[in-house]
Design a protein around this motif. Structure first.
Motif, PDB file in Angstrom:
ATOM      1  N   LEU A  73      26.801  35.098  80.261  1.00 47.82           N
ATOM      2  CA  LEU A  73      25.942  33.983  80.644  1.00 47.82           C
ATOM      3  C   LEU A  73      24.482  34.268  80.332  1.00 47.82           C
ATOM      4  CD1 LEU A  73      27.528  32.938  84.072  1.00 47.82           C
ATOM      5  CD2 LEU A  73      27.726  31.766  81.860  1.00 47.82           C
ATOM      6  N   ARG A  74      24.072  35.530  80.460  1.00 51.04           N
ATOM      7  CA  ARG A  74      22.678  35.873  80.155  1.00 51.04           C
ATOM      8  C   ARG A  74      22.367  35.633  78.685  1.00 51.04           C
ATOM      9  NH1 ARG A  74      17.763  35.359  81.420  1.00 51.04           N
ATOM     10  NH2 ARG A  74      16.385  37.033  80.728  1.00 51.04           N
ATOM     11  N   LEU A  75      23.265  36.036  77.799  1.00 48.36           N
ATOM     12  CA  LEU A  75      23.057  35.811  76.380  1.00 48.36           C
ATOM     13  C   LEU A  75      23.063  34.327  76.054  1.00 48.36           C
ATOM     14  CD1 LEU A  75      22.706  36.906  73.532  1.00 48.36           C
ATOM     15  CD2 LEU A  75      25.192  37.173  73.384  1.00 48.36           C
ATOM     16  N   ARG A  76      23.957  33.579  76.664  1.00 47.75           N
ATOM     17  CA  ARG A  76      23.994  32.133  76.444  1.00 47.75           C
ATOM     18  C   ARG A  76      22.685  31.488  76.881  1.00 47.75           C
ATOM     19  NH1 ARG A  76      28.777  29.662  75.393  1.00 47.75           N
ATOM     20  NH2 ARG A  76      28.123  27.755  76.463  1.00 47.75           N
ATOM     21  N   SER A  77      22.128  31.959  77.982  1.00 53.09           N
ATOM     22  CA  SER A  77      20.862  31.423  78.462  1.00 53.09           C
ATOM     23  C   SER A  77      19.737  31.678  77.468  1.00 53.09           C
ATOM     24  CB  SER A  77      20.518  32.055  79.822  1.00 53.09           C
ATOM     25  OG  SER A  77      19.266  31.617  80.283  1.00 53.09           O
ATOM     26  N   ILE A  78      19.691  32.880  76.894  1.00 51.02           N
ATOM     27  CA  ILE A  78      18.667  33.209  75.896  1.00 51.02           C
ATOM     28  C   ILE A  78      18.837  32.334  74.661  1.00 51.02           C
ATOM     29  CG2 ILE A  78      17.822  35.019  74.351  1.00 51.02           C
ATOM     30  CD1 ILE A  78      18.630  37.053  76.533  1.00 51.02           C
ATOM     31  N   ARG A  79      20.080  32.122  74.249  1.00 50.99           N
ATOM     32  CA  ARG A  79      20.346  31.341  73.039  1.00 50.99           C
ATOM     33  C   ARG A  79      19.922  29.873  73.176  1.00 50.99           C
ATOM     34  NH1 ARG A  79      26.421  33.516  71.704  1.00 50.99           N
ATOM     35  NH2 ARG A  79      25.857  35.285  70.377  1.00 50.99           N
ATOM     36  N   ARG A  80      19.833  29.377  74.394  1.00 54.57           N
ATOM     37  CA  ARG A  80      19.424  27.981  74.573  1.00 54.57           C
ATOM     38  C   ARG A  80      18.030  27.713  74.011  1.00 54.57           C
ATOM     39  NH1 ARG A  80      21.666  28.524  80.200  1.00 54.57           N
ATOM     40  NH2 ARG A  80      23.788  27.695  80.084  1.00 54.57           N
ATOM     41  N   ASP A  81      17.200  28.751  73.979  1.00 59.62           N
ATOM     42  CA  ASP A  81      15.838  28.600  73.474  1.00 59.62           C
ATOM     43  C   ASP A  81      15.719  28.958  71.997  1.00 59.62           C
ATOM     44  OD1 ASP A  81      14.750  27.735  75.894  1.00 59.62           O
ATOM     45  OD2 ASP A  81      14.419  29.776  76.601  1.00 59.62           O
ATOM     46  N   ILE A  82      16.845  29.277  71.373  1.00 59.56           N
ATOM     47  CA  ILE A  82      16.834  29.673  69.957  1.00 59.56           C
ATOM     48  C   ILE A  82      17.623  28.656  69.148  1.00 59.56           C
ATOM     49  CG2 ILE A  82      17.413  31.475  68.295  1.00 59.56           C
ATOM     50  CD1 ILE A  82      17.353  33.485  70.613  1.00 59.56           C
ATOM     51  N   GLY A  83      16.933  27.911  68.294  1.00 57.22           N
ATOM     52  CA  GLY A  83      17.610  26.988  67.393  1.00 57.22           C
ATOM     53  C   GLY A  83      17.911  27.685  66.082  1.00 57.22           C
ATOM     54  N   VAL A  84      19.086  27.415  65.521  1.00 58.85           N
ATOM     55  CA  VAL A  84      19.490  28.051  64.265  1.00 58.85           C
ATOM     56  C   VAL A  84      19.773  26.984  63.217  1.00 58.85           C
ATOM     57  CG1 VAL A  84      21.133  29.604  63.149  1.00 58.85           C
ATOM     58  CG2 VAL A  84      20.502  29.993  65.534  1.00 58.85           C
ATOM     59  N   VAL A  85      19.208  27.166  62.034  1.00 58.52           N
ATOM     60  CA  VAL A  85      19.494  26.300  60.891  1.00 58.52           C
ATOM     61  C   VAL A  85      20.263  27.138  59.883  1.00 58.52           C
ATOM     62  CG1 VAL A  85      18.533  24.844  59.070  1.00 58.52           C
ATOM     63  CG2 VAL A  85      17.389  24.973  61.288  1.00 58.52           C
ATOM     64  N   PHE A  86      21.475  26.696  59.552  1.00 56.84           N
ATOM     65  CA  PHE A  86      22.389  27.456  58.718  1.00 56.84           C
ATOM     66  C   PHE A  86      22.265  27.065  57.247  1.00 56.84           C
ATOM     67  CE2 PHE A  86      24.308  26.645  62.862  1.00 56.84           C
ATOM     68  CZ  PHE A  86      24.707  27.899  63.274  1.00 56.84           C
ATOM     69  N   GLN A  87      22.625  27.990  56.362  1.00 53.79           N
ATOM     70  CA  GLN A  87      22.681  27.660  54.938  1.00 53.79           C
ATOM     71  C   GLN A  87      23.759  26.621  54.646  1.00 53.79           C
ATOM     72  OE1 GLN A  87      23.110  31.002  52.272  1.00 53.79           O
ATOM     73  NE2 GLN A  87      24.067  29.756  50.697  1.00 53.79           N
ATOM     74  N   GLN A  88      24.927  26.766  55.277  1.00 58.21           N
ATOM     75  CA  GLN A  88      26.065  25.911  54.972  1.00 58.21           C
ATOM     76  C   GLN A  88      26.193  24.723  55.929  1.00 58.21           C
ATOM     77  OE1 GLN A  88      27.634  26.238  52.268  1.00 58.21           O
ATOM     78  NE2 GLN A  88      26.880  28.252  51.653  1.00 58.21           N
ATOM     79  N   PHE A  89      25.145  24.417  56.700  1.00 61.11           N
ATOM     80  CA  PHE A  89      25.045  23.249  57.581  1.00 61.11           C
ATOM     81  C   PHE A  89      25.941  23.364  58.817  1.00 61.11           C
ATOM     82  CE2 PHE A  89      25.127  21.245  53.147  1.00 61.11           C
ATOM     83  CZ  PHE A  89      23.830  21.638  52.855  1.00 61.11           C
ATOM     84  N   ASN A  90      27.217  23.759  58.633  1.00 60.32           N
ATOM     85  CA  ASN A  90      28.163  23.907  59.740  1.00 60.32           C
ATOM     86  C   ASN A  90      28.293  22.638  60.576  1.00 60.32           C
ATOM     87  OD1 ASN A  90      28.881  26.464  59.007  1.00 60.32           O
ATOM     88  ND2 ASN A  90      27.729  27.500  60.598  1.00 60.32           N
ATOM     89  N   LEU A  91      28.347  21.513  59.900  1.00 61.23           N
ATOM     90  CA  LEU A  91      28.626  20.245  60.556  1.00 61.23           C
ATOM     91  C   LEU A  91      30.130  20.010  60.586  1.00 61.23           C
ATOM     92  CD1 LEU A  91      25.897  18.070  58.785  1.00 61.23           C
ATOM     93  CD2 LEU A  91      25.737  19.175  61.033  1.00 61.23           C
ATOM     94  N   VAL A  92      30.564  19.151  61.501  1.00 65.01           N
ATOM     95  CA  VAL A  92      31.977  18.767  61.542  1.00 65.01           C
ATOM     96  C   VAL A  92      32.110  17.536  60.646  1.00 65.01           C
ATOM     97  CG1 VAL A  92      33.943  18.194  62.995  1.00 65.01           C
ATOM     98  CG2 VAL A  92      32.096  19.613  63.897  1.00 65.01           C
ATOM     99  N   GLU A  93      32.641  17.747  59.451  1.00 65.07           N
ATOM    100  CA  GLU A  93      32.558  16.730  58.399  1.00 65.07           C
ATOM    101  C   GLU A  93      33.288  15.436  58.740  1.00 65.07           C
ATOM    102  OE1 GLU A  93      33.798  18.477  54.747  1.00 65.07           O
ATOM    103  OE2 GLU A  93      31.983  19.714  54.566  1.00 65.07           O
ATOM    104  N   ASN A  94      34.353  15.506  59.532  1.00 62.27           N
ATOM    105  CA  ASN A  94      35.129  14.304  59.837  1.00 62.27           C
ATOM    106  C   ASN A  94      34.537  13.476  60.976  1.00 62.27           C
ATOM    107  OD1 ASN A  94      37.067  14.768  57.849  1.00 62.27           O
ATOM    108  ND2 ASN A  94      38.284  16.068  59.197  1.00 62.27           N
ATOM    109  N   LEU A  95      33.530  14.015  61.654  1.00 58.64           N
ATOM    110  CA  LEU A  95      32.868  13.272  62.723  1.00 58.64           C
ATOM    111  C   LEU A  95      31.602  12.600  62.208  1.00 58.64           C
ATOM    112  CD1 LEU A  95      33.233  15.663  65.798  1.00 58.64           C
ATOM    113  CD2 LEU A  95      34.733  13.796  65.068  1.00 58.64           C
ATOM    114  N   THR A  96      31.067  11.679  63.005  1.00 63.43           N
ATOM    115  CA  THR A  96      29.879  10.952  62.580  1.00 63.43           C
ATOM    116  C   THR A  96      28.633  11.816  62.709  1.00 63.43           C
ATOM    117  OG1 THR A  96      29.365  10.064  64.768  1.00 63.43           O
ATOM    118  CG2 THR A  96      30.910   8.790  63.389  1.00 63.43           C
ATOM    119  N   VAL A  97      27.587  11.370  62.068  1.00 66.60           N
ATOM    120  CA  VAL A  97      26.281  12.009  62.175  1.00 66.60           C
ATOM    121  C   VAL A  97      25.852  12.078  63.639  1.00 66.60           C
ATOM    122  CG1 VAL A  97      23.832  11.608  61.681  1.00 66.60           C
ATOM    123  CG2 VAL A  97      25.523  11.436  59.839  1.00 66.60           C
ATOM    124  N   PHE A  98      25.996  10.972  64.356  1.00 61.45           N
ATOM    125  CA  PHE A  98      25.596  10.906  65.752  1.00 61.45           C
ATOM    126  C   PHE A  98      26.356  11.924  66.605  1.00 61.45           C
ATOM    127  CE2 PHE A  98      25.931   8.861  70.017  1.00 61.45           C
ATOM    128  CZ  PHE A  98      24.571   8.859  70.336  1.00 61.45           C
TER     129      PHE A  98
END
Length: 272
Positions: A73-98
């Motif tokens: 939980l401590r690591l998860r809490s720290i990660r909440r303040d860290i945004g990550v932008v990936f090279q490969q986007f890592n979007l769920v392609e079959n779902l909508t943008v929204f």
């Protein structure tokens, strides 16, 4: 005040010494670009910063929180303040943008996935998702499937998803490597606009010297697991930067570990 402080960081994969007594400090609100050839240790460093890899020794402190000792939980809490932008986007392609942008709120609310599913998401979360899409000029594509978007559009959606976290720090690992030059410049323009608007700290890995010099406050160079160059953008010269890609640039065998952040095709990347 330092936003990120790395001290004497060492990372091994078996006998392979990938990060070698690495020291680096990044001030709050600073935009730092990390340059280096493939296999030099850049992606491993990024994974250590986000707690996806654990170094054998040394420390990483982000906004006074020690990432290297945090777990659960401590690591998860720290990660909440860290945004990550990936090279490969890592979007769920079959779902909508929204829907993909809503995933960015998973770590901010109790209940996880159910609280950000379309019909169950609270009104304020849905409104924030549309605001984030408007900010990256993708509101008109909210109902489109991600698989139908161009690479540049998908990276814009990924930035909107990151904004849903309201992070203080952005880790961007080769955010334009999968894009053509025009789309890459558009994405970098947008990313840096967002960073400056919210006074975020950004640590971004790139290959392109020209992009580094166009956007960074400071340029750091990495070679064979070590920091070998650290200069303000105005003091960086192209000859010194070009040497990062000459001679022995790689940690031997690093290619098997220096992979980009990855998530299975039909699952959202971990954002909490």
């Amino acid at each position: 005040m330092s936003s990120i402080t790395i001290r004497n960081l060492n990372k091994y994969y078996g006998a392979l010494h990938v990060l070698r007594s690495l020291d680096l400090s990044i001030a709050s609100g600073e935009g730092v670009v990390l340059l280096g050839a493939n296999g030099c240790g850049k992606s491993t460093l990024m994974k250590c910063l986000n707690g996806l890899e654990t170094p054998q020794s040394g420390s990483i402190v982000i906004d006074q929180n020690d990432v290297t000792t945090a777990k659960g939980l401590r690591l998860r809490s720290i990660r909440r303040d860290i945004g990550v932008v990936f090279q490969q986007f890592n979007l769920v392609e079959n779902l909508t943008v929204f829907q993909n942008v809503l995933y960015g709120a998973m770590g901010q609310r109790r209940g996880g996935l159910l609280t950000v599913w379309n019909s169950l998401a609270p009104k304020d979360t849905r409104e924030k998702a549309m605001h984030c899409l408007s900010r990256v000029r993708m509101a008109d594509k909210a109902s489109s499937r991600c698989r139908d978007l161009s690479g540049g559009q998908q990276q814009r959606v990924a930035i909107a998803r990151m904004l849903m976290q309201s992070p203080k720090i952005i880790l961007a690992d080769e955010p334009v490597a999968s894009l053509d030059p025009k789309a890459g410049i558009e994405v970098m323009d947008l990313l840096w606009e967002v960073v400056r608007e919210h006074n975020m700290t950004v640590f971004c890995t790139l290959h392109q010297l020209d992009l580094a010099q166009n956007y960074a406050d400071r340029i750091v160079g990495m070679k064979a697991g070590q920091i070998v160059f650290d200069s303000s953008n105005s003091s960086a010269d192209k000859e010194s930067l070009a040497q990062l890609y000459q001679g022995d640039t790689r940690v031997d065998g690093a290619s098997s570990h220096e992979n980009e952040y990855a998530a299975p095709n039909n699952r959202p990347a971990e954002i909490a």
